[in-house]
Enzyme design. Sequence first.
Site, mmCIF file in Angstrom:
data_model
loop_
_atom_site.group_PDB
_atom_site.id
_atom_site.type_symbol
_atom_site.label_atom_id
_atom_site.label_comp_id
_atom_site.label_asym_id
_atom_site.label_seq_id
_atom_site.Cartn_x
_atom_site.Cartn_y
_atom_site.Cartn_z
ATOM 1 N N THR A 125 45.999 31.418 37.318
ATOM 2 C CA THR A 125 46.406 30.688 36.113
ATOM 3 C C THR A 125 46.456 31.577 34.877
ATOM 4 O O THR A 125 45.682 32.545 34.751
ATOM 5 C CB THR A 125 45.402 29.537 35.865
ATOM 6 O OG1 THR A 125 45.549 29.080 34.519
ATOM 7 C CG2 THR A 125 43.957 29.954 36.053
ATOM 8 N N GLU A 127 45.206 30.831 32.250
ATOM 9 C CA GLU A 127 43.914 30.715 31.571
ATOM 10 C C GLU A 127 43.059 31.974 31.775
ATOM 11 O O GLU A 127 42.116 32.208 31.018
ATOM 12 C CB GLU A 127 43.157 29.481 32.079
ATOM 13 C CG GLU A 127 43.704 28.165 31.565
ATOM 14 C CD GLU A 127 43.463 27.962 30.074
ATOM 15 O OE1 GLU A 127 42.311 27.997 29.650
ATOM 16 O OE2 GLU A 127 44.442 27.779 29.334
ATOM 17 N N TYR A 149 36.273 26.938 33.689
ATOM 18 C CA TYR A 149 37.419 26.891 34.626
ATOM 19 C C TYR A 149 38.035 28.276 34.764
ATOM 20 O O TYR A 149 38.276 28.763 35.880
ATOM 21 C CB TYR A 149 38.455 25.893 34.102
ATOM 22 C CG TYR A 149 39.803 25.968 34.799
ATOM 23 C CD1 TYR A 149 40.002 25.382 36.044
ATOM 24 C CD2 TYR A 149 40.888 26.629 34.200
ATOM 25 C CE1 TYR A 149 41.244 25.456 36.682
ATOM 26 C CE2 TYR A 149 42.128 26.704 34.830
ATOM 27 C CZ TYR A 149 42.304 26.121 36.061
ATOM 28 O OH TYR A 149 43.524 26.192 36.698
ATOM 29 N N LYS A 153 38.258 30.743 38.020
ATOM 30 C CA LYS A 153 39.551 31.177 38.560
ATOM 31 C C LYS A 153 39.668 32.705 38.559
ATOM 32 O O LYS A 153 40.382 33.268 39.374
ATOM 33 C CB LYS A 153 40.689 30.550 37.749
ATOM 34 C CG LYS A 153 40.936 29.075 38.078
ATOM 35 C CD LYS A 153 41.747 28.912 39.363
ATOM 36 C CE LYS A 153 42.124 27.491 39.645
ATOM 37 N NZ LYS A 153 42.986 27.321 40.812
#
Length: 350
Positions: A125, A127, A149, A153
């Site tokens: 991601t 992110e 999160y 990840k």
Amino acid sequence: MKSALITGITGQDGAYLAKFLLSKGYRVYGTFRRLSTPNFWRLQALGVFPKVKLISMDLGDFSSISEALTASKPDEIYHLAAQSFVGASFEQPISTSDMSGLATTRILEATRIHSRDARFYQASTSELFGGSQLGPRSESSPFEPQSPYAAAKLYAYWMTKIYRESYGMFTTNGILFNHESPLRGLEFVTRKISNACARIGLGLQDKIRLGNLEARRDWGYAPDYVESMWMMMQQDKADDYVVATGVSHSVADFVQLACERLNIDMSTHIRIDKSLLRPLEVDRLVGDAKKAKTLLHWEPRLGFSDLVTLMVEADLKRWKDWQAGKFFPWDAPLYPDANNIIVTRYSLDR
Ligand code: NAP
Ligand code: F7E
């Protein structure tokens, strides 16, 4: 005929990917988790529910992961299942670390043991990059995760690379920027806005409460993005790719366009709710997908304005259908025909 296993087939990307792989002639298996209320509405909405084979699996349960692999004997594994909501990762940092981070290692290990030759896709991601730097992010940009999160990840991203380099397995990271659709979960800001604007337009709701309107994201269209996952898996050599449109917009831009589509006065209906602000915010993200464009020949097809229109119109239609007493697709009110659910423990022994 090739077999693909999609973890998280009940999610937005899982459903679109299932439809895409079926169109390519794959036998499609997908994992779902046992919930007290079934959650197959996206597969039903896309008309693919009866065409996929479903296997119950929980990301925390290694035995269910092993069963999913041995039952499906996949050529390609698309690992999409995760706790995917950044906001919730601050409320549940430990389970998010497990489900969005460590679970990838469980799947990689099960793949190494049971399906070593299968190709493996990890749902990485944007992110990972965090939000403190300006400018488009590419595969070589530094990572600076800013949520539980994103940290989970990032661990999963590295484990995916480590399995590639240690064991020679075909493992790839798709570093996808935000991608949306009418099948997006209602918690995410785009769908929250399209759904609320549709309801406001029909007089079913008055206000929409939002957090940070200034946050900027590079929003694309989910069906375009799932195709990039498949393209990565067809390469001769496993690698990592950024997938993005290269254009960023603010949450306020999304609200404004959605309101315009429905002739709603934005200032009357929007309220800022401080409880929706995140403890740490990724202020802006925009991606540089040059590598995916050059090597995969991937291109985003739907632009921002058309995406907003598509989402608003889909929600408007849903609520009009509901007002007319028709089926309410995201409620999945009846437990669907369960002939395609494989009960691994029993079926394998027979
Ligand atoms: P989503 O709609 O939230 O779907 C997540 C899937 O994971 C659902 O099928 C969910 O099952 C499943 N899941 C969650 N916890 C589980 C558990 N403990 N055991 C088994 N399954 C579990 O997410 P998405 O938007 O499709 O995204 C797919 C993947 O890409 C995710 O890993 C996400 O983090 C990542 N990603 C998404 C974007 C984006 O913009 N959409 C961008 C980059 C990366 P239920 O249906 O039962 O909840
Ligand atoms: O937030 C702001 C919020 O929750 C977008 C996931 O798919 O994409 C997604 O993560 C922005 C943030 O998505 C509200 O603060 C304002 O700045 O829609 P979101 P996300 O956090 O970008 C990435 C790539 C993933 O990997 C994730 O899995 O919008 N915002 N007001 C709000 N966000 C929400 N949810 N709700 C609001 O009311």
